[in-house]
Design a protein around this motif. Structure first.
Motif, PDB file in Angstrom:
ATOM      1  N   ARG A 270       0.835  -1.208   0.000  1.00  0.00           N
ATOM      2  CA  ARG A 270       0.000   0.000   0.000  1.00  0.00           C
ATOM      3  C   ARG A 270       0.871   1.260   0.000  1.00  0.00           C
ATOM      4  N   LEU A 271       1.935   1.242   0.773  1.00  0.00           N
ATOM      5  CA  LEU A 271       2.810   2.409   0.840  1.00  0.00           C
ATOM      6  C   LEU A 271       3.525   2.665  -0.480  1.00  0.00           C
ATOM      7  N   ARG A 272       3.697   1.618  -1.283  1.00  0.00           N
ATOM      8  CA  ARG A 272       4.399   1.757  -2.561  1.00  0.00           C
ATOM      9  C   ARG A 272       3.474   2.046  -3.732  1.00  0.00           C
ATOM     10  N   GLN A 273       2.160   2.094  -3.468  1.00  0.00           N
ATOM     11  CA  GLN A 273       1.229   2.377  -4.548  1.00  0.00           C
ATOM     12  C   GLN A 273       1.457   3.782  -5.098  1.00  0.00           C
ATOM     13  N   PRO A 274       1.160   3.983  -6.405  1.00  0.00           N
ATOM     14  CA  PRO A 274       1.277   5.317  -6.974  1.00  0.00           C
ATOM     15  C   PRO A 274       0.144   6.228  -6.505  1.00  0.00           C
ATOM     16  N   MET A 275       0.341   7.518  -6.623  1.00  0.00           N
ATOM     17  CA  MET A 275      -0.712   8.471  -6.298  1.00  0.00           C
ATOM     18  C   MET A 275      -1.812   8.382  -7.353  1.00  0.00           C
ATOM     19  N   VAL A 276      -3.041   8.616  -6.948  1.00  0.00           N
ATOM     20  CA  VAL A 276      -4.181   8.625  -7.850  1.00  0.00           C
ATOM     21  C   VAL A 276      -4.733  10.044  -7.908  1.00  0.00           C
ATOM     22  N   ASN A 277      -4.724  10.623  -9.107  1.00  0.00           N
ATOM     23  CA  ASN A 277      -5.171  12.008  -9.295  1.00  0.00           C
ATOM     24  C   ASN A 277      -4.421  12.968  -8.376  1.00  0.00           C
ATOM     25  N   GLY A 278      -3.136  12.699  -8.202  1.00  0.00           N
ATOM     26  CA  GLY A 278      -2.298  13.567  -7.390  1.00  0.00           C
ATOM     27  C   GLY A 278      -2.488  13.415  -5.898  1.00  0.00           C
ATOM     28  N   VAL A 279      -3.287  12.440  -5.470  1.00  0.00           N
ATOM     29  CA  VAL A 279      -3.566  12.234  -4.047  1.00  0.00           C
ATOM     30  C   VAL A 279      -2.791  11.025  -3.541  1.00  0.00           C
ATOM     31  N   LYS A 280      -2.085  11.215  -2.440  1.00  0.00           N
ATOM     32  CA  LYS A 280      -1.325  10.139  -1.815  1.00  0.00           C
ATOM     33  C   LYS A 280      -2.138   9.619  -0.642  1.00  0.00           C
ATOM     34  N   LYS A 281      -2.732   8.443  -0.819  1.00  0.00           N
ATOM     35  CA  LYS A 281      -3.651   7.911   0.179  1.00  0.00           C
ATOM     36  C   LYS A 281      -2.936   7.384   1.415  1.00  0.00           C
ATOM     37  N   TYR A 282      -1.828   6.686   1.201  1.00  0.00           N
ATOM     38  CA  TYR A 282      -1.110   6.067   2.308  1.00  0.00           C
ATOM     39  C   TYR A 282       0.205   6.805   2.532  1.00  0.00           C
ATOM     40  N   THR A 283       0.368   7.355   3.728  1.00  0.00           N
ATOM     41  CA  THR A 283       1.499   8.250   3.987  1.00  0.00           C
ATOM     42  C   THR A 283       2.502   7.733   5.009  1.00  0.00           C
ATOM     43  N   GLY A 284       2.137   6.760   5.806  1.00  0.00           N
ATOM     44  CA  GLY A 284       3.044   6.248   6.821  1.00  0.00           C
ATOM     45  C   GLY A 284       2.595   4.891   7.310  1.00  0.00           C
ATOM     46  N   LEU A 285       3.462   4.207   8.023  1.00  0.00           N
ATOM     47  CA  LEU A 285       3.169   2.847   8.440  1.00  0.00           C
ATOM     48  C   LEU A 285       1.958   2.773   9.360  1.00  0.00           C
ATOM     49  N   VAL A 286       1.948   3.582  10.408  1.00  0.00           N
ATOM     50  CA  VAL A 286       0.839   3.556  11.367  1.00  0.00           C
ATOM     51  C   VAL A 286      -0.438   4.055  10.714  1.00  0.00           C
ATOM     52  N   GLN A 287      -0.341   5.151   9.927  1.00  0.00           N
ATOM     53  CA  GLN A 287      -1.512   5.689   9.240  1.00  0.00           C
ATOM     54  C   GLN A 287      -2.112   4.664   8.285  1.00  0.00           C
ATOM     55  N   THR A 288      -1.257   3.931   7.574  1.00  0.00           N
ATOM     56  CA  THR A 288      -1.728   2.918   6.636  1.00  0.00           C
ATOM     57  C   THR A 288      -2.422   1.782   7.369  1.00  0.00           C
ATOM     58  N   LEU A 289      -1.839   1.328   8.478  1.00  0.00           N
ATOM     59  CA  LEU A 289      -2.443   0.261   9.273  1.00  0.00           C
ATOM     60  C   LEU A 289      -3.831   0.659   9.755  1.00  0.00           C
ATOM     61  N   ARG A 290      -3.963   1.852  10.293  1.00  0.00           N
ATOM     62  CA  ARG A 290      -5.253   2.315  10.799  1.00  0.00           C
ATOM     63  C   ARG A 290      -6.272   2.467   9.680  1.00  0.00           C
ATOM     64  N   LEU A 291      -5.843   3.018   8.554  1.00  0.00           N
ATOM     65  CA  LEU A 291      -6.766   3.271   7.452  1.00  0.00           C
ATOM     66  C   LEU A 291      -7.259   1.976   6.823  1.00  0.00           C
ATOM     67  N   VAL A 292      -6.366   1.024   6.639  1.00  0.00           N
ATOM     68  CA  VAL A 292      -6.752  -0.266   6.048  1.00  0.00           C
ATOM     69  C   VAL A 292      -7.766  -0.972   6.944  1.00  0.00           C
ATOM     70  N   ILE A 293      -7.506  -0.996   8.248  1.00  0.00           N
ATOM     71  CA  ILE A 293      -8.428  -1.663   9.175  1.00  0.00           C
ATOM     72  C   ILE A 293      -9.772  -0.939   9.211  1.00  0.00           C
ATOM     73  N   ALA A 294      -9.753   0.403   9.202  1.00  0.00           N
ATOM     74  CA  ALA A 294     -10.987   1.179   9.269  1.00  0.00           C
ATOM     75  C   ALA A 294     -11.835   1.002   8.019  1.00  0.00           C
ATOM     76  N   GLU A 295     -11.203   0.975   6.854  1.00  0.00           N
ATOM     77  CA  GLU A 295     -11.945   0.916   5.595  1.00  0.00           C
ATOM     78  C   GLU A 295     -12.278  -0.505   5.148  1.00  0.00           C
TER      79      GLU A 295
END
Length: 334
Positions: A270-295
């Motif tokens: 997830r952290l290595r994914q490209p930006m979509v429409n200039g938006v970077k969805k996953y920005t850090g390890l903890v943020q990515t973990l929380r966002l994946v679990i929440a969504e």
């Protein structure tokens, strides 16, 4: 440097670990490449979103709500899903797509395995000689494996970023990306795009998750050494039973290590994914973990597990078998 001084720091025949790791890693990567492609796509939110869009078009909406087909639950469902994705890639994108990113994989695997096996194989001897009276034990193996994992991850992270991006470029995922991204056909194109759009830092996305993944390599090496020793004690050196046991030891060690530490693989992708429409969805390890679990729920942290196991278990068996063979050949030819 004198031979005496050199022997304190560089064990004899250290080149065998380097060559064995390179050849073993290359052989394993080629054999299991299709599963690597599937694993990366299943770990990626871009593939999941595009797959959802395809189902909307193919199946339509039921009262304004998309109803996803319910398959078998558990690990069996994941294995069935893996075979279906391989079939779809073969049918919709051509057989060559099953080896998408293999060039970048080999470019990464060869130095990565060379560095890892070289650092570990020589490191355990140096640590044992300097700190444990020349005796190897689990603590020596653990320290050598952790150090080898950190060195390998730091050096090769840019290669894995390129490989991941290449594997996410498919007819489905391209529908969610820009025209420039859809036109990417080579590793060089991807390198240029990452450098242009994200700078040098873009090549080190997922590095924190890679460091977290050092635990997997550490568990794998320590467990492999124990299983290999038990196998040798049971069957002795040489012969079919020892080599067959060695294959089993390598595959078992990798399977156990992967099951324990797999979520870091998803976070890294997830952290290595490209930006979509200039938006970077996953920005850090903890943020990515929380966002994946929440969504997506905690179960999504095991997305692509079946494809991962179908790839890494035989990959490890082949890789370690070749590695051990080269070490034995080097010792016998001396």
């Amino acid at each position: 440097m004198s031979d005496t001084a050199q022997s304190k720091w560089i064990p004899a025949k250290s080149w065998q670990h380097f060559v064995g790791g390179a050849i073993g890693g290359m052989a394993g990567a080629i054999v299991t490449s299709p599963f690597d492609v599937v694993k990366t796509r299943l770990q990626s939110s871009l593939f999941r979103e595009s797959h959802l869009a395809v189902n909307v078009v193919a199946n339509g909406m039921n009262g304004g709500v998309l109803t996803m087909p319910q398959g078998r639950s558990g690990l069996l469902r994941h294995f069935v899903e893996t075979t279906h994705i391989i079939r779809d890639i073969y049918r919709d994108e051509s057989p060559r797509a099953l080896f998408k990113g293999l060039g970048a994989t080999l470019v990464g695997v060869i130095p990565a395995r060379s560095i890892n096996f070289f650092t570990y194989g020589n490191g355990k001897q140096i640590i044992a000689q300097r700190f444990n009276d020349g005796v190897e034990n689990s603590y020596v193996h653990l320290g050598a494996a952790a150090f080898a994992g950190i060195v390998t991850g730091s050096v090769t992270n840019p290669i894995w970023v390129v490989k991941t991006r290449l594997q996410l470029v498919s007819n489905h995922a391209a529908a969610l990306q820009s025209t420039s991204q859809r036109s990417l056909v080579s590793s060089l194109d991807m390198i240029k795009q990452i450098a242009r759009e994200e700078g040098i830092r873009g090549f080190y996305k997922g590095l924190s998750a890679s460091y977290l993944g050092v635990t997997e390599g550490t568990i794998q090496w320590v467990l492999y050494e124990k299983l290999k020793r038990l196998n040798t004690e049971s069957h002795g050196k040489g012969g079919f039973r020892e080599w067959a046991g060695m294959l089993g030891s390598a595959g078992t060690a990798k399977c156990v290590a992967s099951l324990i530490t797999y979520p870091h693989e998803v976070l890294r992708t997830r952290l290595r994914q490209p930006m979509v429409n200039g938006v970077k969805k996953y920005t850090g390890l903890v943020q990515t973990l929380r966002l994946v679990i929440a969504e997506e729920g905690a179960r999504s942290l095991y997305g692509g597990l079946s494809a991962h196991l179908m790839r890494v278990v035989p990959n490890a068996a082949v890789m370690f078998w070749v590695y051990e063979g080269i070490l034995r050949w080097g010792n016998d030819s001396s």
